[in-house]
Scaffold this active site. Structure first.
Site, PDB file in Angstrom:
ATOM      1  CE1 TYR A  64      44.075  12.308  83.135  1.00 32.12           C
ATOM      2  CE2 TYR A  64      42.163  12.328  81.709  1.00 32.12           C
ATOM      3  CZ  TYR A  64      43.287  11.701  82.191  1.00 32.12           C
ATOM      4  OH  TYR A  64      43.644  10.467  81.715  1.00 32.12           O
ATOM      5  CG  PHE A  74      49.592  10.871  88.143  1.00 34.20           C
ATOM      6  CD1 PHE A  74      48.353  10.448  87.713  1.00 34.20           C
ATOM      7  CD2 PHE A  74      49.662  11.881  89.091  1.00 34.20           C
ATOM      8  CE1 PHE A  74      47.198  11.022  88.206  1.00 34.20           C
ATOM      9  CE2 PHE A  74      48.513  12.455  89.591  1.00 34.20           C
ATOM     10  CZ  PHE A  74      47.279  12.034  89.139  1.00 34.20           C
ATOM     11  CG  ASP A  75      46.718   9.719  82.805  1.00 35.99           C
ATOM     12  OD1 ASP A  75      47.182   9.815  81.647  1.00 35.99           O
ATOM     13  OD2 ASP A  75      45.619   9.184  83.044  1.00 35.99           O
ATOM     14  CB  ILE A  92      39.787   8.135  92.200  1.00 29.15           C
ATOM     15  CG1 ILE A  92      39.831   9.558  91.643  1.00 29.15           C
ATOM     16  CG2 ILE A  92      40.904   7.256  91.672  1.00 29.15           C
ATOM     17  CD1 ILE A  92      41.091  10.331  92.021  1.00 29.15           C
ATOM     18  CE1 TYR A 118      43.539   4.830  91.275  1.00 27.21           C
ATOM     19  CE2 TYR A 118      44.836   6.851  91.213  1.00 27.21           C
ATOM     20  CZ  TYR A 118      43.956   5.972  90.614  1.00 27.21           C
ATOM     21  OH  TYR A 118      43.498   6.226  89.349  1.00 27.21           O
ATOM     22  CG  PHE A 134      43.274  15.263  88.977  1.00 26.39           C
ATOM     23  CD1 PHE A 134      43.661  14.444  87.922  1.00 26.39           C
ATOM     24  CD2 PHE A 134      43.060  14.672  90.215  1.00 26.39           C
ATOM     25  CE1 PHE A 134      43.841  13.086  88.110  1.00 26.39           C
ATOM     26  CE2 PHE A 134      43.236  13.312  90.418  1.00 26.39           C
ATOM     27  CZ  PHE A 134      43.626  12.521  89.360  1.00 26.39           C
TER      28      PHE A 134
END
Length: 143
Positions: A64, A74-75, A92, A118, A134
């Site tokens: 991902y 962010f990731d 999530i 979130y 994503f």
């Protein structure tokens, strides 16, 4: 907290809400985008080869790349060049809703409204009330 700070936070929250609504509305107009009842939007980038979809009780191995609407990462397991394995029901809400629609080999682009991510809490590099984007590839399903 001072009255000025509270007013600033309210103004910032209102601005982010307006940006989010505009972004989601514009993305939903794309011909290739599917919008679920809960507001999650997805687009199939590559169709997989699998025959079985995971349940929320399963482990999934994925690749991902997660960004905010401004493009900030962010990731990313892709950037780390290493797949990630998660128990789906620990993730999530958006992933719990969408990944069970996928089969191994599927690569989808998810646009996640804050309520399915979130919400109003900040999480690491993710500001509160952020839309999450994503590119998600389901590699394998495990029990």
């Amino acid at each position: 907290m001072s009255e000025k700070m509270e007013a600033f936070k309210r103004k910032l929250a209102a601005k982010r809400k307006a940006q989010n609504e505009a972004f989601l509305a514009e993305n939903a107009q794309k011909e290739t985008v599917t919008v679920l009842d809960n507001g999650i939007q997805y687009e199939v980038l590559e169709e997989g080869f699998g025959k079985v979809s995971p349940s929320v009780k399963d482990w999934v191995t994925v690749h991902y790349h997660g960004t905010l609407i401004d493009g900030k990462v962010f990731d990313s397991s892709v950037d780390r060049k290493k797949t990630a394995t998660f128990k789906l029901n620990n993730l999530i809400q958006a992933w719990q809703e969408v990944v069970p629609l996928m089969v191994a080999g599927d690569k989808w682009r998810l646009v996640v409204p804050p309520s399915m991510g979130y919400g109003d809490r900040q999480e690491g590099k993710i500001p509160s009330n952020s839309i999450l984007i994503f590119e998600l590839e389901l590699i394998a399903i495990g029990k």
